[in-house]
Design an enzyme around this catalytic site. Structure first.
Site, PDB file in Angstrom:
ATOM      1  N   GLU A  93      -3.938  -9.563   3.179  1.00  0.00           N
ATOM      2  CA  GLU A  93      -4.722  -9.407   4.411  1.00  0.00           C
ATOM      3  C   GLU A  93      -5.767 -10.495   4.625  1.00  0.00           C
ATOM      4  OE1 GLU A  93      -2.992  -5.380   3.609  1.00  0.00           O
ATOM      5  OE2 GLU A  93      -3.939  -6.951   2.400  1.00  0.00           O
ATOM      6  N   GLU A 139       0.822  -1.209   0.000  1.00  0.00           N
ATOM      7  CA  GLU A 139       0.000   0.000   0.000  1.00  0.00           C
ATOM      8  C   GLU A 139       0.860   1.264   0.000  1.00  0.00           C
ATOM      9  OE1 GLU A 139      -4.084  -1.388   2.211  1.00  0.00           O
ATOM     10  OE2 GLU A 139      -2.235  -1.439   3.388  1.00  0.00           O
TER      11      GLU A 139
END
Length: 324
Positions: free
Chosen positions: A179, A157
Site C-alpha cells: 500500500e 490481508e
C-alpha cells in the site's frame, strides 16, 4: 439449513468433499479483490457458520497462477477522486464508526451501494471486509489459504485472516503489503494482523518497504506455515483441511476465539483505527495522482504494475507522493 456448497456466487466457485469446502476465487482477468468478491466471501462465511457439514474451508485462486492479486483499485477510485479536503484519521474514525452502525440496519448496505456513489461503495466494502474477516476468526470451521499466486495488499490481508497459510514454491507467488507504494496504508487488517503475527518490528519493515516478498522470505518471516511444490499445493492443503475438519467444531471455535481475541480484546478497535487511517490518507491529492498513475500503468502493462514493473513504485520515482 442451507448448504454452503449450494451457493451460487459471482466470483467464487465451490466444491465440497466430505467436510472440506474448497472455494476458488474467480475474478478475471487478474483476480483482484473486488467488491463482488468481498460480498461473495461475506455470504459464504455466513453460510458456513450455519452449515454443520463444513468443518474446513480451503481458499485458493481459480485462475491460473493467481490467488488474490490485491484489492481492486476501481472499488476505491470513486471515493479517492472525490473533491474533498484532507480528513485526519481522528476525524475519520468516529465517522466510520457511525457509518458502520448505520450499515448494520437491514437493507442499509444495498441502499448505500445503489445511491451512495463511490463513497457509499467504499464504506460498504470496508464494513463487509471487517465483518467477514472477524467472522472467519470466530468460526467453528478452519480456514486455510492455498496461495497459488500473488497475494499482495488486500489479497494478503484475506490470506492473513485465514487460520493456516500454505503457498506454492514458485517464482510467481509473492506476498506482502504494497500500500505505501500506492500512497496508502493497509485498510483490510494488515497493520493489526502483521503486528500480532510477527511483532511490531517486522510489521513496520514489511509495510513501510511495501516490496512483494518471495515465498522463501515470507516463510522465513513466519507469514507462511508451509511451502509446498506447486503441483501438490491444493492436494496437501486439502489433506490438512480434511484432518482438521474432523475436530470438534465447538473446540475449534473456542480455541480460535481464545487465540485471536483472548490475549487482546481490542482487535476490532484496532481494525477501526486502521480503516480510519486508510480513509484519511486516501483524501490527499497525492492519492489521486497515484491512482491515475496506477491505472495508466495497468492499461499499458496489462497487469498490476506492482508485479509487472514494480521498480519505479518501489524506489518512489513513479509518482510524487510528497507534494500536497
Amino acid at each position: 439449513m442451507s448448504r454452503a456448497a449450494d451457493l451460487r456466487l459471482e466470483t467464487i466457485d465451490l466444491a465440497q468433499d466430505g467436510r472440506v469446502l474448497t472455494a476458488r476465487a474467480v475474478a478475471p482477468p487478474l483476480n483482484f479483490v473486488t467488491t463482488e468478491f468481498v460480498r461473495d466471501l461475506d455470504r459464504l462465511t455466513a453460510t458456513v457458520d450455519t452449515d454443520d457439514s463444513v468443518g474446513a474451508v480451503v481458499l485458493t485462486g481459480g485462475l491460473p497462477g493467481r490467488f488474490l492479486t490485491h484489492a481492486d483499485p476501481s472499488a476505491l477510485t470513486g471515493m479517492i477522486e472525490l473533491p474533498h479536503p484532507f480528513v485526519p484519521a481522528r476525524v475519520a474514525a468516529p465517522l466510520l464508526r457511525a457509518a458502520s452502525a448505520a450499515l448494520r440496519v437491514p437493507g442499509a448496505t444495498s441502499v448505500a451501494e445503489r445511491f451512495g456513489g463511490g463513497l457509499g461503495v467504499g464504506l460498504v466494502w470496508g464494513h463487509r471486509w471487517k465483518r467477514t474477516t472477524l467472522r472467519m476468526n470466530r468460526s467453528r470451521a478452519v480456514y486455510l489459504a492455498a496461495i497459488n499466486g500473488p497475494a499482495l495488499g488486500g489479497g494478503h490481508e484475506i490470506a492473513l485472516a485465514c487460520d493456516l497459510r500454505y503457498a506454492a514454491d514458485a517464482e510467481h507467488v509473492k506476498l506482502g503489503q504494497i500500500e505505501t507504494m500506492a500512497n496508502l496504508i493497509p485498510g483490510g487488517g494488515g497493520t493489526q494482523r502483521l503486528t500480532r503475527l510477527l511483532g511490531a518490528a517486522a510489521a513496520l519493515e514489511i509495510t513501510l518497504e511495501g516490496a512483494p516478498l518471495p515465498v522463501s522470505e515470507a516463510h522465513r518471516l513466519g507469514l507462511l506455515h508451509r511451502v509446498v511444490p506447486e503441483d501438490q499445493l491444493l492436494a496437501e492443503t486439502q489433506a490438512t483441511a480434511t484432518r482438521l475438519a474432523a475436530r470438534n467444531p465447538v473446540v475449534v471455535a473456542e480455541l480460535k476465539r481464545a487465540i485471536y481475541f483472548g490475549t487482546d480484546t481490542r482487535l476490532a478497535r484496532g481494525l477501526d483505527r486502521e480503516q480510519a487511517g486508510f480513509v484519511s490518507v486516501g483524501t490527499t491529492a497525492a492519492a489521486a495522482r497515484t491512482t491515475r498513475a496506477f491505472f495508466d500503468d495497468l492499461a499499458r502493462l496489462g497487469d498490476t504494475p506492482f508485479l509487472a514493473d514494480p521498480k519505479p513504485w518501489l524506489n518512489g520515482t513513479r509518482v510524487d507522493q510528497v507534494s500536497r
